[in-house]
Write a protein that holds these residues in place. Structure first.
Motif, PDB file in Angstrom:
ATOM      1  N   ARG A  28      56.719  51.103  27.107  1.00  0.00           N
ATOM      2  CA  ARG A  28      56.812  52.609  26.240  1.00  0.00           C
ATOM      3  C   ARG A  28      55.631  53.382  26.926  1.00  0.00           C
ATOM      4  NH1 ARG A  28      59.578  52.332  21.216  1.00  0.00           N
ATOM      5  NH2 ARG A  28      60.024  50.218  20.483  1.00  0.00           N
ATOM      6  N   LEU A  29      54.590  52.829  27.384  1.00  0.00           N
ATOM      7  CA  LEU A  29      53.530  53.581  28.030  1.00  0.00           C
ATOM      8  C   LEU A  29      54.111  54.380  29.419  1.00  0.00           C
ATOM      9  CD1 LEU A  29      50.583  54.392  27.358  1.00  0.00           C
ATOM     10  CD2 LEU A  29      49.920  52.582  29.019  1.00  0.00           C
ATOM     11  N   PHE A  30      54.937  53.437  30.136  1.00  0.00           N
ATOM     12  CA  PHE A  30      55.277  54.075  31.543  1.00  0.00           C
ATOM     13  C   PHE A  30      56.817  54.871  31.285  1.00  0.00           C
ATOM     14  CE2 PHE A  30      58.546  53.290  34.855  1.00  0.00           C
ATOM     15  CZ  PHE A  30      57.652  53.744  35.825  1.00  0.00           C
ATOM     16  N   HIS A  31      57.476  54.436  30.372  1.00  0.00           N
ATOM     17  CA  HIS A  31      58.854  55.059  30.097  1.00  0.00           C
ATOM     18  C   HIS A  31      58.855  56.434  29.412  1.00  0.00           C
ATOM     19  CE1 HIS A  31      63.119  54.812  30.567  1.00  0.00           C
ATOM     20  NE2 HIS A  31      63.501  54.879  29.305  1.00  0.00           N
ATOM     21  N   GLU A  32      58.062  56.461  28.264  1.00  0.00           N
ATOM     22  CA  GLU A  32      57.900  57.586  27.418  1.00  0.00           C
ATOM     23  C   GLU A  32      56.632  58.401  27.766  1.00  0.00           C
ATOM     24  OE1 GLU A  32      58.166  56.059  23.604  1.00  0.00           O
ATOM     25  OE2 GLU A  32      60.081  54.883  23.868  1.00  0.00           O
ATOM     26  N   GLY A  33      55.542  57.800  28.478  1.00  0.00           N
ATOM     27  CA  GLY A  33      54.403  58.438  28.845  1.00  0.00           C
ATOM     28  C   GLY A  33      53.278  58.279  27.757  1.00  0.00           C
ATOM     29  N   LYS A  34      53.741  57.538  26.544  1.00  0.00           N
ATOM     30  CA  LYS A  34      52.724  57.206  25.494  1.00  0.00           C
ATOM     31  C   LYS A  34      53.296  56.107  24.502  1.00  0.00           C
ATOM     32  CE  LYS A  34      54.447  60.704  22.329  1.00  0.00           C
ATOM     33  NZ  LYS A  34      54.200  61.875  21.620  1.00  0.00           N
ATOM     34  N   THR A  58      45.458  51.852  34.024  1.00  0.00           N
ATOM     35  CA  THR A  58      45.550  52.301  35.609  1.00  0.00           C
ATOM     36  C   THR A  58      46.020  51.292  36.395  1.00  0.00           C
ATOM     37  OG1 THR A  58      42.997  53.300  35.229  1.00  0.00           O
ATOM     38  CG2 THR A  58      43.666  52.595  37.210  1.00  0.00           C
ATOM     39  N   ARG A  59      45.684  50.020  36.198  1.00  0.00           N
ATOM     40  CA  ARG A  59      46.263  48.927  37.203  1.00  0.00           C
ATOM     41  C   ARG A  59      47.657  49.073  36.991  1.00  0.00           C
ATOM     42  NH1 ARG A  59      44.249  44.470  34.735  1.00  0.00           N
ATOM     43  NH2 ARG A  59      42.137  45.050  35.625  1.00  0.00           N
ATOM     44  N   THR A  60      48.450  48.912  35.760  1.00  0.00           N
ATOM     45  CA  THR A  60      50.059  49.006  35.705  1.00  0.00           C
ATOM     46  C   THR A  60      50.433  50.125  36.396  1.00  0.00           C
ATOM     47  OG1 THR A  60      49.831  49.636  33.254  1.00  0.00           O
ATOM     48  CG2 THR A  60      49.843  47.054  33.852  1.00  0.00           C
ATOM     49  N   ASP A  61      49.985  51.233  35.931  1.00  0.00           N
ATOM     50  CA  ASP A  61      50.469  52.480  36.463  1.00  0.00           C
ATOM     51  C   ASP A  61      50.513  52.681  37.878  1.00  0.00           C
ATOM     52  OD1 ASP A  61      51.163  55.153  35.661  1.00  0.00           O
ATOM     53  OD2 ASP A  61      49.476  56.001  37.016  1.00  0.00           O
ATOM     54  N   ARG A  62      49.263  52.114  38.588  1.00  0.00           N
ATOM     55  CA  ARG A  62      49.173  51.862  40.335  1.00  0.00           C
ATOM     56  C   ARG A  62      50.370  51.074  40.488  1.00  0.00           C
ATOM     57  NH1 ARG A  62      43.864  49.902  42.218  1.00  0.00           N
ATOM     58  NH2 ARG A  62      43.194  51.609  40.767  1.00  0.00           N
ATOM     59  N   MET A  63      50.816  50.110  40.045  1.00  0.00           N
ATOM     60  CA  MET A  63      51.671  49.120  40.351  1.00  0.00           C
ATOM     61  C   MET A  63      53.068  49.671  40.258  1.00  0.00           C
ATOM     62  SD  MET A  63      50.278  45.516  39.193  1.00  0.00           S
ATOM     63  CE  MET A  63      51.259  44.457  39.968  1.00  0.00           C
ATOM     64  N   HIS A 120      34.616  27.777  52.834  1.00  0.00           N
ATOM     65  CA  HIS A 120      36.029  28.365  53.009  1.00  0.00           C
ATOM     66  C   HIS A 120      35.901  29.563  53.728  1.00  0.00           C
ATOM     67  CE1 HIS A 120      37.711  25.882  49.857  1.00  0.00           C
ATOM     68  NE2 HIS A 120      36.971  26.179  48.859  1.00  0.00           N
ATOM     69  N   HIS A 121      36.880  30.078  54.628  1.00  0.00           N
ATOM     70  CA  HIS A 121      36.988  31.109  55.460  1.00  0.00           C
ATOM     71  C   HIS A 121      38.234  31.775  55.279  1.00  0.00           C
ATOM     72  CE1 HIS A 121      33.138  29.490  57.549  1.00  0.00           C
ATOM     73  NE2 HIS A 121      33.898  28.515  57.384  1.00  0.00           N
ATOM     74  N   PHE A 122      38.092  32.751  54.446  1.00  0.00           N
ATOM     75  CA  PHE A 122      39.259  33.470  54.094  1.00  0.00           C
ATOM     76  C   PHE A 122      39.373  34.768  55.115  1.00  0.00           C
ATOM     77  CE2 PHE A 122      38.243  31.683  49.879  1.00  0.00           C
ATOM     78  CZ  PHE A 122      39.105  30.570  50.072  1.00  0.00           C
ATOM     79  N   ARG A 123      40.786  35.070  55.360  1.00  0.00           N
ATOM     80  CA  ARG A 123      40.797  36.365  55.854  1.00  0.00           C
ATOM     81  C   ARG A 123      41.389  37.388  55.165  1.00  0.00           C
ATOM     82  NH1 ARG A 123      45.694  35.700  60.043  1.00  0.00           N
ATOM     83  NH2 ARG A 123      46.300  33.841  58.636  1.00  0.00           N
ATOM     84  N   ASN A 124      41.096  38.623  55.369  1.00  0.00           N
ATOM     85  CA  ASN A 124      41.301  39.759  54.617  1.00  0.00           C
ATOM     86  C   ASN A 124      40.941  39.701  53.145  1.00  0.00           C
ATOM     87  OD1 ASN A 124      42.467  40.688  56.903  1.00  0.00           O
ATOM     88  ND2 ASN A 124      44.665  39.768  56.261  1.00  0.00           N
ATOM     89  N   LEU A 125      39.760  38.991  52.910  1.00  0.00           N
ATOM     90  CA  LEU A 125      39.235  39.077  51.420  1.00  0.00           C
ATOM     91  C   LEU A 125      37.897  39.694  51.376  1.00  0.00           C
ATOM     92  CD1 LEU A 125      40.287  35.606  50.247  1.00  0.00           C
ATOM     93  CD2 LEU A 125      40.745  37.851  49.052  1.00  0.00           C
ATOM     94  N   SER A 126      37.536  40.615  52.060  1.00  0.00           N
ATOM     95  CA  SER A 126      36.475  41.240  51.823  1.00  0.00           C
ATOM     96  C   SER A 126      36.499  42.244  50.449  1.00  0.00           C
ATOM     97  CB  SER A 126      36.138  42.332  52.842  1.00  0.00           C
ATOM     98  OG  SER A 126      37.039  43.307  53.250  1.00  0.00           O
ATOM     99  N   PRO A 127      35.319  42.089  49.843  1.00  0.00           N
ATOM    100  CA  PRO A 127      35.467  43.034  48.488  1.00  0.00           C
ATOM    101  C   PRO A 127      36.087  44.446  48.876  1.00  0.00           C
ATOM    102  CG  PRO A 127      33.374  41.951  48.828  1.00  0.00           C
ATOM    103  CD  PRO A 127      33.934  41.572  50.231  1.00  0.00           C
ATOM    104  N   GLN A 128      36.810  44.777  47.805  1.00  0.00           N
ATOM    105  CA  GLN A 128      37.512  46.191  48.194  1.00  0.00           C
ATOM    106  C   GLN A 128      38.292  46.556  46.719  1.00  0.00           C
ATOM    107  OE1 GLN A 128      41.202  45.932  50.395  1.00  0.00           O
ATOM    108  NE2 GLN A 128      40.250  44.047  51.106  1.00  0.00           N
ATOM    109  N   PRO A 129      38.664  47.797  46.438  1.00  0.00           N
ATOM    110  CA  PRO A 129      39.300  48.117  45.197  1.00  0.00           C
ATOM    111  C   PRO A 129      40.495  47.041  45.029  1.00  0.00           C
ATOM    112  CG  PRO A 129      38.844  50.138  46.417  1.00  0.00           C
ATOM    113  CD  PRO A 129      38.560  48.873  47.148  1.00  0.00           C
ATOM    114  N   PRO A 130      40.634  46.357  43.758  1.00  0.00           N
ATOM    115  CA  PRO A 130      41.676  45.373  43.733  1.00  0.00           C
ATOM    116  C   PRO A 130      42.958  46.267  43.591  1.00  0.00           C
ATOM    117  CG  PRO A 130      40.596  45.646  41.629  1.00  0.00           C
ATOM    118  CD  PRO A 130      39.781  46.546  42.726  1.00  0.00           C
ATOM    119  N   ASP A 131      44.431  45.271  43.542  1.00  0.00           N
ATOM    120  CA  ASP A 131      45.597  45.784  43.580  1.00  0.00           C
ATOM    121  C   ASP A 131      45.985  46.847  44.646  1.00  0.00           C
ATOM    122  OD1 ASP A 131      45.896  44.048  41.418  1.00  0.00           O
ATOM    123  OD2 ASP A 131      45.495  45.401  40.099  1.00  0.00           O
TER     124      ASP A 131
END
Length: 357
Positions: free
Chosen positions: A285-291, A314-319, A346-357
């Motif tokens: 409803r938030l997405f479809h109707e705006g509220k 914020t998260r769902t709107d961005r997605m 562990h040695h992960f690639r592309n996992l430096s801290p950054q804005p999620p999603d």
């Protein structure tokens, strides 16, 4: 075609992946004239997902099959495959890829064939590794459909984009938002007005499953959505016999012995199907109707997740407004990313801290 590949995030850290695959050459999973009497590849995909879920050591937690692309939420269950006997490994493999040399429906002949091939330890090890690999899961989903579609269209060439996109899910909040995003995809595309009305989605499958159980179960689910604790506990058992991963993980809930034995590993602890439907309805409803009105049950959900309405919106709107999801992982906050990126050993690639999603 999709092949096995290394994961960007160690599977020992996260077992959940959001996989996305798109058609090319302007191909559609439903014929352009919309004639449902013709072969609908979307239903084929849904049926194929159920078969793969039953035979791979990979479980499906959500899916959405759109006109020209699909989303699948997968959980890696490595330890399950390691417990299979050689005969079980072979049986599962031929259920996905029926061998041309085995053309008998005689159960005794099939069992003998399986027993003979199970003696090849090297082959069994290879098949076991494939049955717990996400790349092989996606290959087994996409390649047969590409062949069928090309044959039906009388053409050759690529049907799918060569690589599927996989996004590692690093925490519960990200898992929940990803599940909601997948189930609301038809609303975002403007082809459905309510989540349960969208065809070929996991939420429709979950709601249909409850409806098939009868009026009593439907009333229980409605009560659960209104915030009834007793009804939520009762609603938690509704999904135990559905092929999809249950929304609620009830293994730590105080249950009698018989109920505990029937419990399967779910997605989130203390988060029943009723709560998920309430949150999905609110977000839609938030997405479809705006509220949308903030119900008490929704507020409790955010408190349980140690989150807030603003962060969720914020998260769902961005997605939901994004044309395509970017990145190789999804997390609800930078602290989660930082903790995993700096984990010892562990040695992960592309996992430096950054804005999620």
């Amino acid at each position: 075609m999709t092949m096995a590949r290394k994961y960007l995030v160690d599977p020992a850290v996260t077992r959940w992946y959001h996989c996305i695959s798109r058609c090319v050459r302007q191909a559609f999973l439903l014929h352009e004239d919309g004639n449902e009497t013709q072969c609908d590849w979307r239903q084929w995909i849904e049926d194929r997902l159920q078969k793969l879920d039953a035979n791979f050591a990979i479980s499906v937690g959500g899916f959405s099959v759109m006109d020209n692309h699909l989303h699948v939420l997968c959980r890696l269950d490595y330890e399950v495959a390691d417990r299979w006997s050689p005969q079980e490994v072979v049986r599962r493999w031929i259920a996905v890829y029926p061998p041309k040399t085995l053309k008998s429906n005689d159960g005794n002949v099939v069992r003998k064939w399986i027993a003979d091939h199970a003696k090849d330890q090297r082959r069994v090890t290879q098949l076991r590794d494939r049955l717990k690999n996400l790349g092989w899961f996606m290959k087994s989903l996409k390649e047969p459909l590409a062949r069928l579609a090309n044959k039906a269209d009388g053409c050759h060439g690529t049907f799918w984009e060569a690589r599927y996109k996989s996004i590692a899910i690093l925490d519960d909040a990200a898992l929940l938002s990803t599940g909601v995003y997948i189930d609301l995809n038809p609303l975002a595309a403007g082809i459905a007005s309510a989540p349960e009305e969208s065809l070929h989605t996991s939420i429709r499958k979950r709601v249909q499953h409850v409806c098939e159980k009868g009026e009593k179960e439907i009333e229980r689910l409605k009560a659960a959505r209104r915030g009834s604790v007793a009804a939520s506990l009762a609603a938690g058992s509704m999904e135990q016999d559905l092929w999809l991963v249950p929304i609620e993980d009830r293994r730590n809930v105080e249950l009698d012995e018989a109920a505990r034995k029937s419990c399967r590993e779910g997605m989130l602890e203390s988060f029943p199907l009723g709560s998920y439907l309430l949150l999905l309805d609110y977000t839609g409803r938030l997405f479809h109707e705006g509220k949308a009105n903030m119900e008490a049950g929704v507020k409790e959900i955010f408190e349980r997740l140690s989150s807030s309405l603003e962060a969720w919106q914020t998260r769902t709107d961005r997605m939901l407004h994004s044309k395509s999801l970017r990145g190789s992982f999804s997390a609800s906050n930078n602290a989660t990313v930082a903790a995993i990126a700096t984990a010892p050993g562990h040695h992960f690639r592309n996992l430096s801290p950054q804005p999620p999603d």
